[in-house]
Scaffold this active site. Structure first.
Site, short mmCIF file in Angstrom:
data_model
loop_
_atom_site.label_atom_id
_atom_site.label_comp_id
_atom_site.label_asym_id
_atom_site.label_seq_id
_atom_site.Cartn_x
_atom_site.Cartn_y
_atom_site.Cartn_z
N GLU A 90 -9.78 4.14 6.14
CA GLU A 90 -8.94 4.60 7.25
C GLU A 90 -9.72 5.42 8.28
O GLU A 90 -9.57 5.23 9.48
CB GLU A 90 -7.75 5.39 6.72
CG GLU A 90 -6.77 4.56 5.90
CD GLU A 90 -6.16 3.39 6.64
OE1 GLU A 90 -6.30 3.31 7.88
OE2 GLU A 90 -5.56 2.53 5.97
N GLU A 115 -5.57 -2.63 12.79
CA GLU A 115 -5.28 -3.49 11.64
C GLU A 115 -6.23 -4.68 11.59
O GLU A 115 -6.62 -5.11 10.50
CB GLU A 115 -3.83 -3.95 11.67
CG GLU A 115 -2.80 -2.83 11.73
CD GLU A 115 -2.99 -1.75 10.68
OE1 GLU A 115 -3.48 -2.06 9.57
OE2 GLU A 115 -2.65 -0.59 10.96
N HIS A 175 -9.58 -3.67 10.14
CA HIS A 175 -9.54 -3.50 8.69
C HIS A 175 -10.01 -4.75 7.95
O HIS A 175 -10.35 -4.66 6.76
CB HIS A 175 -8.10 -3.19 8.25
CG HIS A 175 -7.81 -1.74 8.09
ND1 HIS A 175 -8.64 -0.88 7.42
CD2 HIS A 175 -6.75 -0.98 8.50
CE1 HIS A 175 -8.11 0.35 7.42
NE2 HIS A 175 -6.96 0.31 8.08
N GLU A 203 0.86 -1.19 0.00
CA GLU A 203 0.00 0.00 0.00
C GLU A 203 0.89 1.23 0.00
O GLU A 203 1.83 1.31 0.79
CB GLU A 203 -0.91 0.02 1.23
CG GLU A 203 -1.93 1.14 1.16
CD GLU A 203 -2.90 1.15 2.35
OE1 GLU A 203 -3.73 2.07 2.40
OE2 GLU A 203 -2.81 0.26 3.20
#
Length: 883
Positions: A328, A306, A309, A129
Site C-alpha cells: 500500500e 488499483e 497494484h 481483503e
C-alpha cells in the site's frame, strides 16, 4: 482500565510470532451455485505439507459458514475426523499431499458486513481483503499461501447475465432451468485476499490497450445500465495509467483482459483483485453535471492505484498483514507520482502533504499510534490506516530522494524481478534497493519499526568573515504507546539557500571541491549534526524540507519577513506555499490566545497586503494560487495546541476570513468576475485551476453575508453547467441564515434525488455546515428516505462527515455530538464492524481536549465498552483509547 466485554476475548496477533504455514495450497477449484436465498460453494484444494518431518493438524479459517460435507482424497470424513468452531475447521490427521473437497452454504443477501460474498443493488460481489475469503469457504486465509485458481460460477441467466472472476475466461455455456455458467482461470498464483467474483445485470463498456510488446489487452468496465454515460473518464484514466507504468516502471500488464466493476455498497475505495478490480462506484462514475473536479482527480488517482497494484501487490505480495505497507505505501507513492505527472506537481504535493499533516500526524500522536510495520493487532482491518498508507508512501518517497530517480528505478526493477510470484516483507523491498545501489540502508529501516512523527529542531548561524553558513540540526521523536525511547533515523532533508534576489546559492560543504546549485539533499543520521556551507557571500534565507522530503515536524525560528520573502521568491513551489501556511498558523494561534483572553481581534495588515499581492500576481498556475489563499484547516491548527479549543480555533479562523473578505472585497470580486468562463466546459488543468481560484474568491466574498453576494452565489448555483461550480456555491449557501439556503438545498435534492452519489454530496454539505443547528439537521437526515445505514457511502457522507469533518459542531460543549456518534457506533457495529470502527476513531484524540470534553467523550467510550459482544474492530480502538 475498564473491563471491556467482548464476544471471545479477542486474541492479539504479534509479528514476532510469525511462522511459515504448515501447509500450502497449490491449486484451488471453486464452484459457485448462486441463489436468491442461499449460495452453495464447493472447493477442491490440492494441499501439500511444508515439512515431511511433522504432521500437525490442518487448521482452516472459516466464519459464518454452514458446512455441508468434507472429502479427503475422495473419502467422506466423519465428524470425529475434524472439529469446528465459529472461526475454524481443524482436520486432525492428513497425509503429506492430498486433495480436500469442501461444500459450504452461505447467505450473501444477509451479509451486511460487506466482507466475503454479498449482494449490492441486486448483484453479487466480493471483498476478500483482508480476511473475507474465510466467509466464502474454509481456507488457509493468509497472504503467504499463494495458489492458482479456477472458478466456475452458475446462476440464473436472466437475473445474472454477467458472471466474472479472476484471470481469463476459458469456458461458458448454458445449463438446465434457465441457468448458465462461466469458468475463469487465473494463471498467476495469488493469495486468497485477491480472489473476486461478480454476478449481475450490468452494462459492459469495452476498450483496448496495446502494450509496449504489442499484446492487445481487452478493457471491460461494468456499471449499471443507467450509468453508462459516466464511465469515460475512468476508462481514459486506466489507459493513461497503463502507459505510465510501462514508461516509468517498465511494468507491462500480464493477462488478456482487465476488468473494473462499480458497486454502490463497498467498505473501501476499491480493491485490486487480480484482473477484476471491484470499485466503490464513487471512484468510477463521473460526468461534469454530477462530479466535481476533485471527484475527477480522485477517480484518476484510485483507478491508477488499483492498476499499479498488479505489480506492487499482486505479482509481488505481502508475506503477512504486518507488511501491509509493502504494497500500500509503495502503491500510494506510485499513484501520487502518476497524478503529479498528469497535472501540477506542486499542487499535488501540497494536497498530499496537507492530508498527511492534518490526519496522519494526529494518528501518530494518539492512542492508535503504530509503526508503518505494526508489531501487533487485534483486528487487521483497523490497520488500513493513514500511517500504513500515507506515511508508508512518504517512506518510499524518502528512498526516492536518497537514491535519485535512476537509482530508485534500478532498485524497483530488481525488486520486481527478484520477488515475482512471492509473498515478501518490507525488509525484502529495502534490500532490493540496497543491492541495486550498493548502499547500506540498515538505519533507514527504523522508519518501518518506529512509530511517531520525528521532530527536527534547527538553528543557523552566518559568519560573514569566513563566508560560512552553519545549520545545526537535532532530531527527536516523542514517545508513543509501547515505544518510550526512539533511535535516530536516517532522514533526507532537501534544502536550498536563497540570496537577496531569491536565487538559489551554490552549496558546498567542507571537503568538497564542487558546489551544487539548487536543491541539495542532506542525510541526517545522528541525534545532533552540523552542516557548514562555504563560499556563502551573504546571509541567506533558508528554504528547508523542500517538497516535504521527509514526514517530520520542522522547527526553525524564522522571522516574519523571511517567511514573506520565501512566499514571494522560493524556487521550490511547495515551500512557497509552506511559508504562507507558517505565517497563517502563527497569526491564527496568536489571535486564538487573544480570543481566549477576551481581547479584541485585529488582523495583521502585512498579511492582508500579502494576500492582495497574491491575488494580483501573474502566477499562471491558478490552482496553486488558490491553495496559497486557503487558510490552514481547523484540524491542522488543533495540532499546535497543547489543549485543543475547537471554539476558539473556529471563531478565530472565521474572523480572519471575514477580515480578508472585507479588506479585499473589491479585489476578490474583480478576480471572481475576471475568471468567469468564456467558452464551453472543459476539464483540463488550466480550467480546473480557474474554477478553483474563482470559487475560492466566492468563498471569501460569502463571508460578508451581503444580499447582493448571496444572490450572486445563488445565481452561480442555478446556472452553472458543472457540479464543481454548483457544489462550490451550495457549500457556502448551507452556512447562511437567509432563504437562499433552503431554496438551494431543496432545488438540489429535487434535481438529483435519483443519483445516489450526488445525494451523498447533499448529505455531506449539510453535515459540514457552520450553523448552530447542524447536529439537529444531521439527526433529522438520518431518518431521510435517501439515507441507508447499511450503505457505507451514506454513513461516511453524513455521520462520518459530521464527526470527523466539523470539529466546531461535533465538539459542542454540551456533548450532544458525542452522544449522537456513540449511538450510531452501537447501531452499526452489529451490521458492519469495519465502518463502526472507522466512526469510533473520531474519539481518538479525546485526551487532548479540556476536562469537560474529555469526560464527555470518555463516557461514550465507556458506554460502548460496556456493550455486550462488541466487535473485535471496535473493541481494539475503544480499549486502546481507554488504556
Amino acid at each position: 482500565m475498564l473491563e471491556i466485554e467482548s464476544p471471545a476475548s479477542p486474541q492479539t496477533i504479534d509479528l514476532k510470532d510469525y511462522k511459515i504455514p504448515d501447509y500450502y495450497i497449490e491449486t484451488v477449484d471453486l464452484h459457485f451455485e448462486l441463489g436468491e436465498k442461499q449460495t452453495t460453494v464447493r472447493s477442491r484444494l490440492a494441499i501439500s505439507r511444508y515439512s515431511e518431518a511433522k504432521a500437525p493438524p490442518l487448521v482452516l479459517n472459516g466464519e459464518a459458514l454452514e458446512l455441508l460435507s468434507i472429502q479427503l482424497d475422495g473419502q467422506v470424513l466423519d465428524k470425529k475426523d475434524y472439529q469446528q468452531n465459529p472461526e475454524s475447521l481443524t482436520l486432525f490427521q492428513v497425509p503429506e499431499r492430498f486433495t480436500l473437497e469442501i461444500e459450504t452454504r452461505i447467505y450473501p443477501q444477509d451479509n451486511t458486513t460487506l466482507s466475503g460474498l454479498y449482494t449490492s443493488g441486486g448483484n453479487f460481489c466480493t471483498q476478500c481483503e483482508a480476511e473475507g475469503f474465510r466467509r466464502i469457504t474454509y481456507f488457509l486465509d493468509r497472504p503467504d499461501v499463494m495458489a492458482r485458481y479456477t472458478t466456475t460460477i452458475v446462476a440464473d441467466k436472466k437475473k445474472y447475465p454477467v458472471l466474472l472472476s479472476n484471470g481469463n475466461l476459458v469456458a461458458q455455456g448454458e445449463e438446465d432451468n434457465g441457468h448458465h455458467f462461466a469458468k475463469w482461470q487465473d494463471p498467476f498464483p495469488k493469495p486468497s485476499y485477491l480472489f473476486a467474483l461478480v454476478a449481475g445485470d450490468l452494462a459492459r463498456i469495452e476498450d483496448e490497450f496495446v502494450t509496449r510488446s504489442g499484446r492487445k489487452v481487452a478493457l471491460h468496465m461494468y456499471v449499471q445500465s443507467h450509468n453508462r454515460d459516466k464511465r469515460e473518464h475512468a476508462m481514459a484514466s486506466l489507459k493513461r495509467a497503463m502507459a505510465w507504468d510501462e514508461q516509468v516502471y517498465g511494468r507491462e500488464y500480464d493477462l488478456d483482459i482487465y476488468m473494473i466493476v462499480a458497486v454502490d455498497d463497498f467498505n473501501m475505495g476499491a480493491m485490486e483483485n487480480k484482473g477484476l478490480n471491484i470499485f466503490n462506484s464513487k471512484y468510477v462514475l463521473a460526468k461534469p453535471e454530477t462530479a466535481t473536479d476533485t471527484d475527477y482527480e480522485n477517480i484518476e488517482g484510485v483507478i491508477a492505484h488499483e492498476y499499479f497494484h498488479n505489480w506492487s501487490g499482486n505479482r509481488v505480495t505481502c508475506r503477512d498483514w504486518f507488511q501491509l505497507s509493502l504494497k500500500e505505501g509503495f502503491t500510494v507513492f506510485r499513484d501520487q507520482q502518476f497524478s503529479a505527472d498528469q497535472g501540477s506537481p506542486a499542487v499535488k504535493r501540497i494536497q498530499d502533504v496537507n492530508h498527511l499533516r492534518t490526519y496522519q500526524f494526529r494518528e501518530d500522536a494518539g492512542p492508535m499510534a503504530h509503526p508503518v510495520r505494526p508489531e501487533s493487532y487485534v483486528e487487521v482491518n483497523n490497520f488500513y490506516t493513514m500511517t500504513v498508507y500515507e506515511k508508508g508512501a512518504e517512506i518510499v518517497r524518502m528512498l526516492y530522494h536518497l537514491l535519485g530517480p535512476e537509482g530508485f528505478r534500478q532498485g524497483t526493477d530488481l525488486y520486481f524481478d527478484r520477488h515475482d510470484g512471492q509473498a515478501v516483507t518490507t525488509d525484502d523491498f529495502v534490500k532490493a534497493l540496497e543491492d541495486a545501489n550498493a548502499l547500506d540502508l540498515s538505519q533507514f529501516r527504523r522508519w518501518y519499526s518506529q512509530a511517531g512523527t520525528p521532530e527536527l529542531r534547527i538553528s543557523r548561524a552566518y559568519d560573514a568573515e569566513k563566508s560560512t553558513y552553519t545549520l545545526k540540526i537535532k532530531q527527536t521523536c516523542p514517545p508513543t504507546p509501547g515505544q518510550p525511547h526512539k533511535a535516530p533515523l536516517h532522514i533526507p532533508l532537501a534544502i536550498g539557500l536563497l540570496d537577496s534576489q531569491g536565487e538559489d546559492l551554490p552549496l558546498r560543504l567542507a571537503g568538497e571541491t564542487t558546489a551544487v546549485t539548487g536543491t541539495r539533499v542532506l542525510e541526517l543520521r545522528q541525534e545532533e549534526e552540523a552542516f557548514v556551507f562555504h563560499d556563502i557571500p551573504c546571509e541567506p534565507a533558508p528554504s528547508l524540507l523542500r517538497s516535504f522530503s521527509a514526514p517530520v515536524k520542522l522547527y526553525l525560528d524564522l522571522r516574519d519577513e523571511e517567511r514573506y520573502f520565501l512566499l514571494a521568491h522560493d524556487k521550490d513551489r511547495f515551500n512557497r506555499w509552506e511559508a504562507g501556511q507558517q505565517l497563517a498558523v502563527k497569526i491564527i494561534l496568536g489571535l486564538v490566545k487573544d480570543y481566549q483572553q477576551g481581547k479584541p481581534l485585529v488582523l495583521d495588515s502585512a498579511f492582508i497586503e500579502t494576500v492582495g499581492r497574491i491575488l494580483e500576481s501573474d502566477e499562471p498556475d491558478q490552482a496553486f494560487v488558490a491553495h496559497i489563499l486557503a487558510l490552514p484547516s481547523e484540524h491542522y491548527l488543533a495540532e499546535f495546541m497543547a489543549v485543543i479549543d475547537p471554539d476558539a480555533i473556529h471563531e478565530t479562523r472565521c474572523f480572519i476570513r471575514r477580515s480578508l473578505a472585507k479588506a479585499l472585497q473589491e479585489l476578490f470580486a474583480a478576480t471572481y468576475q475576471a475568471l468567469t468562463k468564456t467558452g464551453a466546459y472543459r476539464r483540463d488543468p488550466k480550467e480546473m485551476g480557474r474554477r478553483k481560484l474563482r470559487n475560492t474568491c466566492l468563498g471569501y466574498l460569502m463571508e460578508l453575508d451581503e444580499p447582493d453576494i448571496r444572490s450572486q452565489c445563488l445565481q452561480q448555483f442555478n446556472h452553472a453547467d458543472n457540479m464543481t461550480d454548483v457544489i462550490a456555491a451550495l457549500s457556502r449557501l448551507v452556512d447562511i441564515e437567509g432563504p437562499e439556503r433552503k431554496i438551494a438545498l431543496q432545488t438540489f435534492y429535487d434535481k438529483w434525488q435519483e443519483d445516489s452519489l450526488v445525494i451523498d454530496k447533499w448529505f455531506t454539505l449539510q453535515a459540514l455546515s457552520r450553523r448552530q443547528d447542524t447536529l439537529a439537521r444531521v439527526q433529522e437526515l438520518t431518518h431521510h428516505p435517501a439515507f441507508k445505514l447499511t450503505n457505507p457511502n451514506k454513513v461516511r457522507a453524513l455521520i462520518g462527515a459530521f464527526s470527523q469533518g466539523n470539529p466546531a459542531r461535533f465538539h459542542d460543549p454540551s456533548g450532544k455530538g458525542y452522544g449522537f456518534l456513540g449511538d450510531y457506533v452501537l447501531k452499526l457495529d452489529p451490521l458492519n464492524p469495519q465502518v463502526a470502527a472507522r466512526l469510533v476513531s473520531a474519539f481518538n484524540p479525546w485526551q487532548r481536549y479540556d476536562q469537560n470534553r474529555q469526560e464527555l467523550m470518555k463516557a461514550q467510550l465507556e458506554r460502548i465498552a460496556k456493550t455486550p459482544q462488541i466487535s473485535k474492530d471496535v473493541y481494539e480502538i475503544v480499549s486502546k483509547n481507554l488504556a
